[in-house]
Scaffold this active site. Structure first.
Site, PDB file in Angstrom:
ATOM      1  N   HIS A 192      21.976  45.439  49.756  1.00  0.00           N
ATOM      2  CA  HIS A 192      23.299  44.880  49.446  1.00  0.00           C
ATOM      3  C   HIS A 192      24.337  45.690  50.219  1.00  0.00           C
ATOM      4  O   HIS A 192      24.451  46.904  50.036  1.00  0.00           O
ATOM      5  CB  HIS A 192      23.546  44.986  47.937  1.00  0.00           C
ATOM      6  CG  HIS A 192      24.739  44.214  47.447  1.00  0.00           C
ATOM      7  ND1 HIS A 192      26.034  44.544  47.786  1.00  0.00           N
ATOM      8  CD2 HIS A 192      24.839  43.126  46.652  1.00  0.00           C
ATOM      9  CE1 HIS A 192      26.867  43.701  47.203  1.00  0.00           C
ATOM     10  NE2 HIS A 192      26.164  42.825  46.518  1.00  0.00           N
ATOM     11  N   HIS A 239      27.161  51.552  40.166  1.00  0.00           N
ATOM     12  CA  HIS A 239      28.069  52.275  41.054  1.00  0.00           C
ATOM     13  C   HIS A 239      28.959  53.241  40.272  1.00  0.00           C
ATOM     14  O   HIS A 239      29.404  52.928  39.170  1.00  0.00           O
ATOM     15  CB  HIS A 239      28.964  51.253  41.787  1.00  0.00           C
ATOM     16  CG  HIS A 239      29.709  51.794  42.953  1.00  0.00           C
ATOM     17  ND1 HIS A 239      30.872  51.215  43.426  1.00  0.00           N
ATOM     18  CD2 HIS A 239      29.467  52.865  43.755  1.00  0.00           C
ATOM     19  CE1 HIS A 239      31.305  51.898  44.480  1.00  0.00           C
ATOM     20  NE2 HIS A 239      30.468  52.906  44.691  1.00  0.00           N
ATOM     21  N   GLU A 285      38.782  50.541  41.007  1.00  0.00           N
ATOM     22  CA  GLU A 285      38.455  49.145  41.294  1.00  0.00           C
ATOM     23  C   GLU A 285      39.044  48.238  40.210  1.00  0.00           C
ATOM     24  O   GLU A 285      38.586  48.242  39.071  1.00  0.00           O
ATOM     25  CB  GLU A 285      36.940  48.943  41.352  1.00  0.00           C
ATOM     26  CG  GLU A 285      36.232  49.771  42.423  1.00  0.00           C
ATOM     27  CD  GLU A 285      34.738  49.501  42.469  1.00  0.00           C
ATOM     28  OE1 GLU A 285      34.312  48.450  41.946  1.00  0.00           O
ATOM     29  OE2 GLU A 285      34.009  50.336  43.023  1.00  0.00           O
ATOM     30  N   HIS A 342      37.684  49.410  36.627  1.00  0.00           N
ATOM     31  CA  HIS A 342      36.700  50.478  36.590  1.00  0.00           C
ATOM     32  C   HIS A 342      37.327  51.661  37.317  1.00  0.00           C
ATOM     33  O   HIS A 342      37.497  51.642  38.539  1.00  0.00           O
ATOM     34  CB  HIS A 342      35.402  50.026  37.251  1.00  0.00           C
ATOM     35  CG  HIS A 342      34.787  48.852  36.551  1.00  0.00           C
ATOM     36  ND1 HIS A 342      34.217  47.797  37.214  1.00  0.00           N
ATOM     37  CD2 HIS A 342      34.670  48.572  35.229  1.00  0.00           C
ATOM     38  CE1 HIS A 342      33.768  46.913  36.337  1.00  0.00           C
ATOM     39  NE2 HIS A 342      34.038  47.358  35.124  1.00  0.00           N
ATOM     40  N   HIS A 397      29.807  51.509  36.493  1.00  0.00           N
ATOM     41  CA  HIS A 397      29.902  50.070  36.271  1.00  0.00           C
ATOM     42  C   HIS A 397      28.787  49.386  37.051  1.00  0.00           C
ATOM     43  O   HIS A 397      28.099  50.016  37.852  1.00  0.00           O
ATOM     44  CB  HIS A 397      31.274  49.533  36.701  1.00  0.00           C
ATOM     45  CG  HIS A 397      31.650  49.886  38.106  1.00  0.00           C
ATOM     46  ND1 HIS A 397      32.183  51.109  38.453  1.00  0.00           N
ATOM     47  CD2 HIS A 397      31.560  49.184  39.273  1.00  0.00           C
ATOM     48  CE1 HIS A 397      32.414  51.157  39.751  1.00  0.00           C
ATOM     49  NE2 HIS A 397      32.042  49.994  40.274  1.00  0.00           N
TER      50      HIS A 397
END
Length: 439
Positions: free
Chosen positions: A292, A335, A341, A365, A371
């Protein structure tokens, strides 16, 4: 409204004059002794005079009366607009908000300014370094009043309802799945057509730029040609009852009266303008082999900090795309981040949390707060048959990411009454799959 025209190009040197006054732009100079049609020449500077050419921003406006013609500014009640980041104690938890409520017209008339609510932020407008994230909810148009932001730039993301924005440079129609940027000092007024809601990223001390593409090459992500700038439009309108000009200055609101419309610019030229962009124009880059990729590949605009490679704020989107990565957990990974974020949802269902994260809501977050996908998403993605698939079809989620540690306001944590206090529970069903005897 259907006949609005635009010029294309990000940061271009544009020229425009209202066709009702051909030749309104002076030829060969900026401020002649007498301007065509008896207009006044006025420069709007978005950067210091001595900035290098690539970052030097200014436009010349040719107007019926200069913007200096107003009564003294007086304080105006700010409502829920603030830059006080110490109202409540810091909260490092994962935070999620249900869709922010839009008051009914019969209950409380709110226009764009009175409907501004600051959710979180950091930094200080007087020091010209920081950001603020606002929610706007409104059900009425701005009548005989306009706003300009002395503190920084507004990146506006409508989520419900379209905005007809009149600026000194002309008019823009901005609908959900589009964004617009109103840069520092530009006067604008917002007309709405019913219950309207959206998000605003405000940056102090920097302007938004297109991100560098590096090895991607010359093309990709948000292409410069797809950014649209309004064409000159003016009204020579007297307002005997008074026109209110609102300034956001050092985090406070102030109002001044004048007896004419400020949208009296007959012609203009320059590279410092408002602009809009349709998010469907974004050319998505994605992994075509395995793993990803980091979400920075979805950056539409960035406001750079003084540290190379570190953004004061990024505007990132998660648009419809193909997922084809082999042997890969395809949703966003778990993460912990040195950045903050903030996420919003314009429409659809966000892949990592299909339940709970709703259009018109938000999540935050904070710096180093863990998260990632909820339990249901993890289980499904871990067992899914990996075939080429469309991801986020009919969805548009976005992120405001910042290198600053964001404080949430009292309105965000308490007064709004939209905080989802059960958010943490979406991770509680996650269970251990560890087996030391089976690789």
């Amino acid at each position: 409204m259907t006949g609005l025209q635009y010029m294309s190009g990000f940061g271009n040197e544009h020229v425009s004059e209202d066709p009702r006054c051909p030749g309104a732009l002076p030829e060969g100079q900026n401020n002649p002794q007498v301007c065509p049609y008896g207009l006044y020449a006025e420069q709007l500077s978005g950067s210091a005079f001595t900035c290098p050419r690539p970052t030097n921003k200014r436009s010349w406006l040719y107007r019926i009366l200069p913007s200096v013609c107003h009564k003294p500014f007086k304080p105006l009640k700010e409502g829920h607009l603030t830059h006080n980041w110490d109202e409540v104690e810091p909260d490092p938890n994962q935070l999620r908000w249900k869709p922010f409520e839009i008051p009914k017209d019969s209950q409380n008339k709110l226009d764009f300014v009175s409907g501004l609510h600051t959710l979180c932020g950091a930094g200080e407008p007087r020091g010209r370094n920081g950001i603020a994230i606002h929610i706007f909810v409104c059900n009425a148009s701005m009548l005989n009043r306009c706003l300009y932001n002395s503190d920084g730039d507004f990146l506006i993301v409508p989520q419900q309802g379209k905005l007809l924005i009149t600026t000194e440079f002309g008019k823009m129609l901005v609908e959900p799945n589009e964004i617009c940027v109103i840069q520092q000092g530009m006067r604008f007024s917002v007309e709405v057509f019913g219950e309207t809601r959206g998000y605003i990223l405000e940056v102090y001390g920097a302007h938004f730029e297109l991100p560098d593409l590096g090895p991607i090459g010359a093309n990709g992500l948000a292409n410069p040609r797809d950014f649209l700038v309004p064409v000159a439009w003016y009204e020579d309108r007297q307002v005997p009852g008074g026109y209110t000009v609102i300034s956001k200055y050092q985090g406070k609101l102030f109002a001044a009266q004048q007896d004419f419309s400020p949208f009296n610019v007959v012609a203009w030229h320059g590279n410092y303008t408002p602009y809009k962009y349709h998010l469907e124009k974004f050319m998505v880059i994605n992994s075509v082999a395995f793993d990803h990729a980091d979400p920075s590949i979805f950056t539409v605009l960035t406001a750079k900090s003084t540290r190379p490679g570190v953004a004061l704020a990024d505007f990132v989107i998660f648009p419809p795309r193909w997922g084809v990565a082999d042997n890969t957990f395809r949703p966003p990974y778990y993460h912990r981040n040195c950045m903050s974020e903030f996420m919003g949802l314009i429409k659809g269902h966000y892949e990592a949390k299909e339940e709970g994260f709703q259009p018109g809501g938000a999540s935050l977050h904070s710096m180093m707060t863990p998260h990632g996908p909820d339990a249901d998403c993890f289980e499904k993605a871990s067992k899914a048959k990996l075939e080429p698939e469309r991801v986020a079809e009919g969805t548009m989620a976005f992120m405001f990411e910042s290198s600053l540690s964001l404080a949430v306001t009292k309105w965000g944590l308490q007064t709004s009454n939209r905080l989802d206090k059960n958010y943490y529970k979406c991770w509680e069903p996650l269970k251990s799959h560890f087996n030391p005897n089976c690789k």
